[in-house]
Design a protein around this motif. Structure first.
Motif, PDB file in Angstrom:
ATOM      1  N   TRP A 282    -105.145  -9.351  31.849  1.00 24.87           N
ATOM      2  CA  TRP A 282    -104.719  -8.995  30.485  1.00 24.87           C
ATOM      3  C   TRP A 282    -103.230  -9.284  30.296  1.00 24.87           C
ATOM      4  CZ3 TRP A 282    -107.466  -3.562  30.581  1.00 24.87           C
ATOM      5  CH2 TRP A 282    -108.847  -3.752  30.458  1.00 24.87           C
ATOM      6  N   ILE A 283    -102.428  -8.999  31.326  1.00 27.02           N
ATOM      7  CA  ILE A 283    -100.992  -9.279  31.234  1.00 27.02           C
ATOM      8  C   ILE A 283    -100.761 -10.777  31.068  1.00 27.02           C
ATOM      9  CG2 ILE A 283     -98.807  -9.266  32.501  1.00 27.02           C
ATOM     10  CD1 ILE A 283     -99.669  -6.617  33.752  1.00 27.02           C
ATOM     11  N   MET A 284    -101.478 -11.583  31.865  1.00 28.99           N
ATOM     12  CA  MET A 284    -101.296 -13.029  31.790  1.00 28.99           C
ATOM     13  C   MET A 284    -101.754 -13.578  30.440  1.00 28.99           C
ATOM     14  SD  MET A 284    -102.192 -14.427  35.626  1.00 28.99           S
ATOM     15  CE  MET A 284    -103.700 -13.471  35.866  1.00 28.99           C
ATOM     16  N   ARG A 285    -102.766 -12.954  29.834  1.00 29.98           N
ATOM     17  CA  ARG A 285    -103.301 -13.463  28.568  1.00 29.98           C
ATOM     18  C   ARG A 285    -102.524 -12.954  27.364  1.00 29.98           C
ATOM     19  NH1 ARG A 285    -109.654 -12.992  27.545  1.00 29.98           N
ATOM     20  NH2 ARG A 285    -109.550 -14.408  29.335  1.00 29.98           N
ATOM     21  N   TYR A 286    -102.201 -11.656  27.368  1.00 32.57           N
ATOM     22  CA  TYR A 286    -101.617 -11.046  26.166  1.00 32.57           C
ATOM     23  C   TYR A 286    -100.148 -10.660  26.311  1.00 32.57           C
ATOM     24  CZ  TYR A 286    -106.614 -10.536  25.242  1.00 32.57           C
ATOM     25  OH  TYR A 286    -107.949 -10.776  25.071  1.00 32.57           O
ATOM     26  N   GLY A 287     -99.661 -10.521  27.536  1.00 35.74           N
ATOM     27  CA  GLY A 287     -98.304 -10.030  27.741  1.00 35.74           C
ATOM     28  C   GLY A 287     -98.287  -8.516  27.874  1.00 35.74           C
ATOM     29  N   GLN A 288     -97.153  -7.979  28.339  1.00 35.24           N
ATOM     30  CA  GLN A 288     -97.079  -6.555  28.638  1.00 35.24           C
ATOM     31  C   GLN A 288     -96.891  -5.684  27.395  1.00 35.24           C
ATOM     32  OE1 GLN A 288     -94.062  -7.414  31.385  1.00 35.24           O
ATOM     33  NE2 GLN A 288     -95.264  -6.917  33.206  1.00 35.24           N
ATOM     34  N   LEU A 289     -96.105  -6.141  26.433  1.00 36.20           N
ATOM     35  CA  LEU A 289     -95.814  -5.295  25.271  1.00 36.20           C
ATOM     36  C   LEU A 289     -97.059  -4.939  24.464  1.00 36.20           C
ATOM     37  CD1 LEU A 289     -92.389  -6.734  24.056  1.00 36.20           C
ATOM     38  CD2 LEU A 289     -92.828  -4.531  25.167  1.00 36.20           C
ATOM     39  N   PRO A 290     -97.974  -5.879  24.171  1.00 37.25           N
ATOM     40  CA  PRO A 290     -99.209  -5.482  23.486  1.00 37.25           C
ATOM     41  C   PRO A 290    -100.028  -4.477  24.284  1.00 37.25           C
ATOM     42  CG  PRO A 290     -98.905  -7.854  23.335  1.00 37.25           C
ATOM     43  CD  PRO A 290     -97.888  -7.352  24.303  1.00 37.25           C
ATOM     44  N   PHE A 390     -93.091   5.975  23.334  1.00 37.02           N
ATOM     45  CA  PHE A 390     -93.120   5.048  22.203  1.00 37.02           C
ATOM     46  C   PHE A 390     -91.726   4.459  21.948  1.00 37.02           C
ATOM     47  CE2 PHE A 390     -92.618   4.507  17.529  1.00 37.02           C
ATOM     48  CZ  PHE A 390     -93.478   3.430  17.363  1.00 37.02           C
ATOM     49  N   LEU A 391     -90.713   5.295  21.955  1.00 39.09           N
ATOM     50  CA  LEU A 391     -89.346   4.816  21.749  1.00 39.09           C
ATOM     51  C   LEU A 391     -88.908   3.894  22.888  1.00 39.09           C
ATOM     52  CD1 LEU A 391     -87.644   8.103  20.453  1.00 39.09           C
ATOM     53  CD2 LEU A 391     -88.292   6.081  19.110  1.00 39.09           C
ATOM     54  N   GLY A 392     -89.329   4.229  24.118  1.00 38.23           N
ATOM     55  CA  GLY A 392     -88.998   3.382  25.256  1.00 38.23           C
ATOM     56  C   GLY A 392     -89.626   2.003  25.149  1.00 38.23           C
ATOM     57  N   VAL A 393     -90.891   1.950  24.708  1.00 36.49           N
ATOM     58  CA  VAL A 393     -91.580   0.669  24.540  1.00 36.49           C
ATOM     59  C   VAL A 393     -90.921  -0.153  23.436  1.00 36.49           C
ATOM     60  CG1 VAL A 393     -93.756  -0.412  23.855  1.00 36.49           C
ATOM     61  CG2 VAL A 393     -93.773   1.503  25.467  1.00 36.49           C
ATOM     62  N   LEU A 394     -90.574   0.502  22.320  1.00 34.14           N
ATOM     63  CA  LEU A 394     -89.885  -0.204  21.234  1.00 34.14           C
ATOM     64  C   LEU A 394     -88.573  -0.809  21.732  1.00 34.14           C
ATOM     65  CD1 LEU A 394     -90.228   1.984  18.000  1.00 34.14           C
ATOM     66  CD2 LEU A 394     -91.289  -0.226  18.483  1.00 34.14           C
ATOM     67  N   LEU A 396     -87.747  -1.545  24.824  1.00 38.74           N
ATOM     68  CA  LEU A 396     -88.005  -2.620  25.786  1.00 38.74           C
ATOM     69  C   LEU A 396     -88.352  -3.913  25.051  1.00 38.74           C
ATOM     70  CD1 LEU A 396     -88.345  -3.526  28.721  1.00 38.74           C
ATOM     71  CD2 LEU A 396     -90.719  -2.750  28.612  1.00 38.74           C
ATOM     72  N   GLY A 397     -89.176  -3.825  23.992  1.00 40.77           N
ATOM     73  CA  GLY A 397     -89.506  -5.002  23.205  1.00 40.77           C
ATOM     74  C   GLY A 397     -88.279  -5.611  22.557  1.00 40.77           C
ATOM     75  N   PHE A 398     -87.405  -4.762  22.049  1.00 42.60           N
ATOM     76  CA  PHE A 398     -86.161  -5.245  21.431  1.00 42.60           C
ATOM     77  C   PHE A 398     -85.297  -5.964  22.462  1.00 42.60           C
ATOM     78  CE2 PHE A 398     -81.625  -4.358  20.686  1.00 42.60           C
ATOM     79  CZ  PHE A 398     -81.444  -5.059  19.497  1.00 42.60           C
ATOM     80  N   ARG A 399     -85.181  -5.380  23.666  1.00 43.70           N
ATOM     81  CA  ARG A 399     -84.364  -5.994  24.715  1.00 43.70           C
ATOM     82  C   ARG A 399     -84.937  -7.348  25.136  1.00 43.70           C
ATOM     83  NH1 ARG A 399     -79.231  -3.990  25.380  1.00 43.70           N
ATOM     84  NH2 ARG A 399     -79.256  -1.722  25.342  1.00 43.70           N
ATOM     85  N   GLN A 400     -86.261  -7.443  25.230  1.00 38.92           N
ATOM     86  CA  GLN A 400     -86.867  -8.706  25.638  1.00 38.92           C
ATOM     87  C   GLN A 400     -86.682  -9.777  24.578  1.00 38.92           C
ATOM     88  OE1 GLN A 400     -90.942  -7.939  26.770  1.00 38.92           O
ATOM     89  NE2 GLN A 400     -90.348  -7.361  28.850  1.00 38.92           N
ATOM     90  N   ARG A 401     -86.856  -9.422  23.325  1.00 39.27           N
ATOM     91  CA  ARG A 401     -86.662 -10.410  22.247  1.00 39.27           C
ATOM     92  C   ARG A 401     -85.200 -10.868  22.179  1.00 39.27           C
ATOM     93  NH1 ARG A 401     -90.410  -6.938  19.769  1.00 39.27           N
ATOM     94  NH2 ARG A 401     -88.727  -5.677  18.843  1.00 39.27           N
ATOM     95  N   LYS A 402     -84.294  -9.932  22.397  1.00 40.03           N
ATOM     96  CA  LYS A 402     -82.872 -10.282  22.406  1.00 40.03           C
ATOM     97  C   LYS A 402     -82.536 -11.222  23.537  1.00 40.03           C
ATOM     98  CE  LYS A 402     -78.273  -8.150  22.370  1.00 40.03           C
ATOM     99  NZ  LYS A 402     -77.513  -6.863  22.442  1.00 40.03           N
TER     100      LYS A 402
END
Length: 409
Positions: A282-290, A390-394, A396-402
């Motif tokens: 699932w990680i390889m197909r969809y990624g960790q954030l989803p 939830f805030l931690g995941v948000l 983490l997503g922001f840091r990865q996109r940055k």
């Protein structure tokens, strides 16, 4: 047999060896949770005081993870695992002959130190010895083995507490541990540890060695994405493992389940065991954030479902929550292992230290809500923890996109 086939055989042996070793670790860790009534009776202490056998083990386990990370980065992965597994198995021998509760606590403190070796080293071992795609699969299978060991340990402890006296239960634990450790030792391939450094003519001083170790830990703690993974994993375990503790009290109080019947709620861990196995693909197909988002929905809906307060709703809720929890744990574990390009064992041990410290802090935290409103209070406290996740995941997503944005020249 060609080189590719030999490598496949060696990889399978490594995965099977560490998975069997993980059964030994988690059965020895969690077996006592199902044996608390027997411990209270045999050592003539209250049930509340008997729970100290779990607290002291988790505490020394969490702290020892950091020590093993340093040791394995210096002398390799193979030796610390083998030595600690045999010492753990043999530490069950004195347990058969003790009758003093303080001696039991001392031995469980020691066992906590021995239990920490495999969790601290396993992911770094996989990262160094396996190809990336194989490593993700190995990590998923290993975490599934952790889950299975946790289930079996609690159920086995409850069953032995019902059928055996203390000495017979500890003898059974000793025999099981020795057999599994022997199999694991046999399967574990002889590997050249990637952490063996080139020998310099000069010897490093102890002070410089310790400074290098501290720099290794600091390197990962300075990484904001690593810190968020540590936070997400620790708070998730803080909620989940302690929900299981309080639901047993609720089932015994409201539905009059026996002590052994109450341990059957841990069968709901099986959904997490299955989910862990599939998480790598699932990680390889969809990624960790989803997957983080889906697991949050599962834990949120599963926790709320238990408020219907029927036996079916409680079991269904814990099946959902366990699935979400183990997906989160698998994502965090693989994220830390893949992101760490140096000081790998230190990265994993920092994650697991936060993970088990979260479990230790979650008991007193949810106890406050339990005293105010029992199970409904526990769910309220859990919702607050889910908000933190939830805030931690948000974040983490922001840091990865940055990090993915092109940097100005």
């Amino acid at each position: 047999m060609n080189m590719a086939a030999k490598r496949q055989v060696r990889d399978r042996r490594l995965i099977w060896a560490l998975c069997i070793a993980s059964l030994v670790i988690y059965i020895n860790l969690y077996m006592m949770q199902g044996m608390l009534p027997l411990i209270a009776e045999h050592f003539a202490v209250t049930s509340a005081r008997a729970t100290l056998v779990l607290s002291v083990t988790s505490f020394t386990l969490a702290l020892s993870l950091l020590i093993y990370a340093v040791v394995s980065d210096r002398i390799g992965r193979h030796r610390p695992i083998v030595i600690s597994l045999w010492a753990l198995a043999l530490s069950n021998v004195p347990l058969m002959f003790i009758s003093d509760f303080h001696t039991l606590l001392a031995l469980r403190l020691l066992q906590g130190v021995l239990l920490a070796s495999l969790p601290a080293i396993a992911m770094a071992y996989f990262k160094e010895q396996l190809k990336p795609q194989t490593m993700l699969t190995a990590a998923a299978v290993y975490i599934a083995a952790n889950s299975f060991g946790g289930i079996v340990g609690r159920l086995l402890g409850g069953l032995m507490a019902q059928l055996f006296d203390w000495q017979a239960a500890m003898l059974a634990s000793l025999l099981f541990s020795v057999i599994c450790v022997a199999i694991s030792h046999y399967l574990l391939p002889k590997t050249r540890d990637a952490v063996k450094r080139e020998r310099n003519e000069r010897r490093w001083s102890l002070k410089r060695d310790l400074a290098a170790d501290m720099q290794g830990f600091a390197h990962h703690l300075r990484d904001s994405q690593m810190r968020l993974a540590y936070l997400i994993g620790g708070v998730t375990f803080m909620m989940m493992v302690n929900q299981y503790s309080f639901i047993q009290l609720h089932l015994m109080d409201v539905f009059e389940w026996s002590r052994f019947q109450a341990t059957l709620i841990f069968v709901c861990y099986s959904s997490g065991t299955i989910a862990s196995y599939f998480t790598a693909r699932w990680i390889m197909r969809y990624g960790q954030l989803p997957l983080f988002a889906i697991s949050l929905v599962l834990m949120f809906s599963g926790s709320l479902l238990t408020l219907l307060d029927t036996q079916v709703a409680i079991c269904a809720g814990f099946l959902l929550s366990s699935c979400g929890f183990f997906v989160t744990h698998s994502c965090c574990n693989s994220f830390v292992a893949v992101r760490a390009t140096s000081h790998r064992a230190k990265a994993t041990s920092l994650y697991l230290c936060c993970y088990y410290l979260g479990a230790a802090l979650g008991g007193p935290y949810l106890m406050l809500f339990w005293h105010q409103a029992e199970w409904q209070g526990v769910i309220l406290g859990s919702m607050l923890l889910l908000a933190v996740i939830f805030l931690g995941v948000l974040r983490l997503g922001f840091r990865q996109r940055k990090a993915e944005l092109p940097q100005p020249a």
